[in-house]
Design a protein around this motif. Structure first.
Motif, PDB file in Angstrom:
ATOM      1  N   LYS A 218      28.827  25.899  13.319  1.00 60.85           N
ATOM      2  CA  LYS A 218      30.743  24.533  13.676  1.00 60.85           C
ATOM      3  C   LYS A 218      31.471  25.064  12.331  1.00 60.85           C
ATOM      4  N   SER A 219      31.172  25.149  11.246  1.00 62.22           N
ATOM      5  CA  SER A 219      32.116  25.230  10.566  1.00 62.22           C
ATOM      6  C   SER A 219      32.628  26.538  10.744  1.00 62.22           C
ATOM      7  N   SER A 220      31.812  27.518  10.470  1.00 64.75           N
ATOM      8  CA  SER A 220      32.179  29.101  11.129  1.00 64.75           C
ATOM      9  C   SER A 220      33.022  29.075  12.168  1.00 64.75           C
ATOM     10  N   ALA A 237      35.791  26.418   4.997  1.00 64.91           N
ATOM     11  CA  ALA A 237      34.733  25.192   5.106  1.00 64.91           C
ATOM     12  C   ALA A 237      33.928  26.572   4.615  1.00 64.91           C
ATOM     13  N   ALA A 238      32.820  25.906   4.101  1.00 62.51           N
ATOM     14  CA  ALA A 238      31.309  26.330   3.375  1.00 62.51           C
ATOM     15  C   ALA A 238      30.359  26.506   4.678  1.00 62.51           C
ATOM     16  N   ALA A 239      30.076  27.562   4.952  1.00 61.03           N
ATOM     17  CA  ALA A 239      29.257  28.266   6.093  1.00 61.03           C
ATOM     18  C   ALA A 239      28.562  29.158   5.613  1.00 61.03           C
ATOM     19  N   LEU A 246      24.605  21.803   5.466  1.00 60.63           N
ATOM     20  CA  LEU A 246      25.777  22.649   4.573  1.00 60.63           C
ATOM     21  C   LEU A 246      26.837  21.451   3.994  1.00 60.63           C
ATOM     22  N   THR A 247      27.219  21.017   5.725  1.00 60.33           N
ATOM     23  CA  THR A 247      28.700  19.969   5.335  1.00 60.33           C
ATOM     24  C   THR A 247      28.319  19.038   4.864  1.00 60.33           C
ATOM     25  N   THR A 248      28.428  18.313   4.122  1.00 56.69           N
ATOM     26  CA  THR A 248      28.034  16.570   3.962  1.00 56.69           C
ATOM     27  C   THR A 248      29.870  15.869   4.383  1.00 56.69           C
ATOM     28  N   CYS A 267      37.350  18.502  13.952  1.00 59.56           N
ATOM     29  CA  CYS A 267      37.248  17.726  13.226  1.00 59.56           C
ATOM     30  C   CYS A 267      35.249  17.985  12.871  1.00 59.56           C
ATOM     31  N   ASP A 268      35.237  18.404  12.033  1.00 56.65           N
ATOM     32  CA  ASP A 268      33.823  18.895  11.332  1.00 56.65           C
ATOM     33  C   ASP A 268      32.328  18.204  10.832  1.00 56.65           C
ATOM     34  N   THR A 269      31.475  17.854  10.820  1.00 52.35           N
ATOM     35  CA  THR A 269      30.932  16.611  10.928  1.00 52.35           C
ATOM     36  C   THR A 269      28.996  17.585  10.558  1.00 52.35           C
TER      37      THR A 269
HETATM   38 MG   LIG Z   1      29.275  23.134   7.871  1.00 54.28          MG
END
Ligand SMILES: [Mg+2]
Ligand SMILES: Nc1nc2c(ncn2[C@@H]2O[C@H](COP(=O)(O)OP(=O)(O)OP(=O)(O)O)[C@@H](O)[C@H]2O)c(=O)[nH]1
Length: 443
Positions: A218-220, A237-239, A246-248, A267-269
């Motif tokens: 997602k973040s990637s 975005a941290a991936a 990893l995404t909080t 929108c990242d979740t």
């Molecule tokens: Mg993520």
């Protein structure tokens, strides 16, 4: 890095004296270093080449035209050879030893408890072990042949072992499973740059929600789209990989295009987990636009109207207009019941609101060797087509809603083909988002 370059492959094919292709069928860091798995993946595949990377930086291995088998037999192969692509700390191609210069034939050992074994050189034997990312292989040599000091500095501790099958053709079909559109990548990019949500609803930017498992990409995906418009590979975005997501935080990312922003938000979740079901209240809050940007997900309690920052009266602008299920292409076969249930729940909530859904199928490079080697094979790969069919059935969305992409992950430079499929997927989502807006405005 423990991977074959195109020129390494050319060198190997020259030594083998063939114009055929190399198709990877076994990789120790993915499959595990075990004779059992090696035989499952490599038996009865005809000619193969085995390549080992040891901890001294030697890259070496063996070729045979004979099938690997688990029959406790040995077969002499006059065409087999052992090679060193690179010696210790060497950067130029080194050597190959053919049977004639060994003074003896190379015997291929078809032993169930041994990995690839070329007479003098047994690549590995069960049981093997792994410490700090290094395989202790029990690899060995028989005296009377090329001494291992010559080809691997006596070192059978590996970072990687791969086996490639020699194939006539890579697994691509003549007719694409999806028609390639004719527009240039720059034209598709321009369409996205010029995109504006349909007028009448005071929506400045349409919102695309990305949901999916931990590590699905997602973040990637956001990073990839962001990179296309920034003009270089970015990782805002941290991936990466972690046990839990990893995404909080809920992040509603904007994408800068020069001095302006694109008229969309991604929108990242937090990633879905097998053991921690996502709360329907959180999903509802996201879809309806109640969740504030940078909200920290709490796996033990859902957002409530009392949560600080909760958007009590969201406008049409705050709501989600398209929902993207980000699914790792390599995990479709093994999708867990609990995850599937969570997708279905999200789908139901999205359907109730008339929010269209797509599947962004990531890691297509890991589904197919042909696609890994050349991303332009994406719509020609049988393996990718099969995964697209499977995932569309599993989630219950039409195949046309499955959008395969390869995200930027290890690259440091942009690549037009990576950009192209990422942009195609985004363009499709923007069309769906407009459908959603039309629908809402017609009401
Ligand atoms: Mg993520
Ligand atoms: N080969 C390959 N690797 C990918 C691709 N997309 C993502 N990855 C890798 O997969 C790993 C996970 O990616 P993320 O983007 O962090 O996944 P995520 O869905 O945001 O995961 P969480 O935030 O932990 O829920 C990273 O190491 C990425 O480099 C892809 O298309 N191909």
């Amino acid at each position: 890095m423990a991977t074959l370059t195109e020129s390494d492959k050319t060198q190997l094919l020259t030594w083998i004296k063939t114009t055929k292709h190399l198709k990877r069928i076994y990789k120790a860091t993915i499959d595990g270093l075990s004779a059992d798995v090696f035989h499952k993946k490599c038996d009865n595949k005809g000619a193969t080449v085995t390549i080992c990377w040891n901890t001294d930086g030697c890259v070496f291995g063996g070729y045979t035209a004979i099938d690997w088998k688990s029959t406790n037999t040995t077969v002499q192969d006059t065409s087999a050879f052992i090679f060193t692509l690179y010696g210790k700390n060497k950067t130029t191609y080194t050597n190959k030893w053919v049977q004639s210069s060994l003074g003896s034939q190379i015997k291929i050992y078809q032993y169930p408890k041994q990995g690839p074994s070329f007479g003098t050189f047994v690549c590995f034997k069960d049981p093997t072990s792994k410490t700090n990312g290094v395989f202790q292989s029990n690899g060995a040599y028989n005296s009377g042949y090329v001494p291992p000091a010559t080809y691997c500095n006596n070192n059978f501790n590996y970072k990687e072992v791969e086996v490639y099958q020699i194939v006539d053709e890579l697994d691509v079909v003549d007719e694409p499973w999806r028609q390639e559109i004719q527009e240039k990548t720059a034209t598709i990019k321009k369409t996205v740059e010029d995109y504006k949500p349909i007028q009448g609803g005071d929506v400045d930017q349409c919102r695309i929600l990305m949901v999916g498992c931990v590590g699905a990409g997602k973040s990637s995906y956001f990073n990839t789209i962001n990179s296309v418009f920034r003009g270089h590979v970015t990782s805002q975005a941290a991936a990466g990989s972690a046990e839990h997501s990893l995404t909080t935080k809920f992040r509603s990312y904007q994408i800068r295009n020069g001095s302006k922003y694109l008229k969309l938000r991604l929108c990242d979740t937090r990633g879905l987990e097998e053991s921690q079901g996502v709360d329907p209240e959180d999903i509802t809050a996201m879809l309806d636009g109640h969740m504030p940007n940078k909200y920290s997900f709490n796996p033990f309690a859902a957002i409530t109207p009392e949560t600080p920052g909760y958007i009590k009266t969201p406008s049409l602008n705050d709501k989600i207009h398209c929902s993207a299920f980000i699914i790792d292409g390599t995990s479709v076969d093994v999708m867990n019941e609990s995850i599937l249930k969570q997708f279905k729940m999200i789908q139901k909530l999205a359907n109730q609101r008339g929010i269209p859904q797509v599947i962004i199928l990531t890691k297509v490079d890991e589904i197919s060797q042909e696609v890994k080697e050349n991303l332009s094979n994406l719509f020609y790969s049988r393996e990718v087509a099969e995964v697209v069919d499977k995932v569309s059935q599993l989630i219950g969305l039409p195949r046309g809603h499955v959008l395969p992409v390869k995200n930027y992950e290890k690259e440091t430079e942009l690549n037009e083909t990576v950009d192209r499929y990422a942009l195609l997927s985004l363009q499709q989502m923007l069309r769906f988002a407009d459908d959603c807006l039309y629908d809402l405005l017609d009401d």
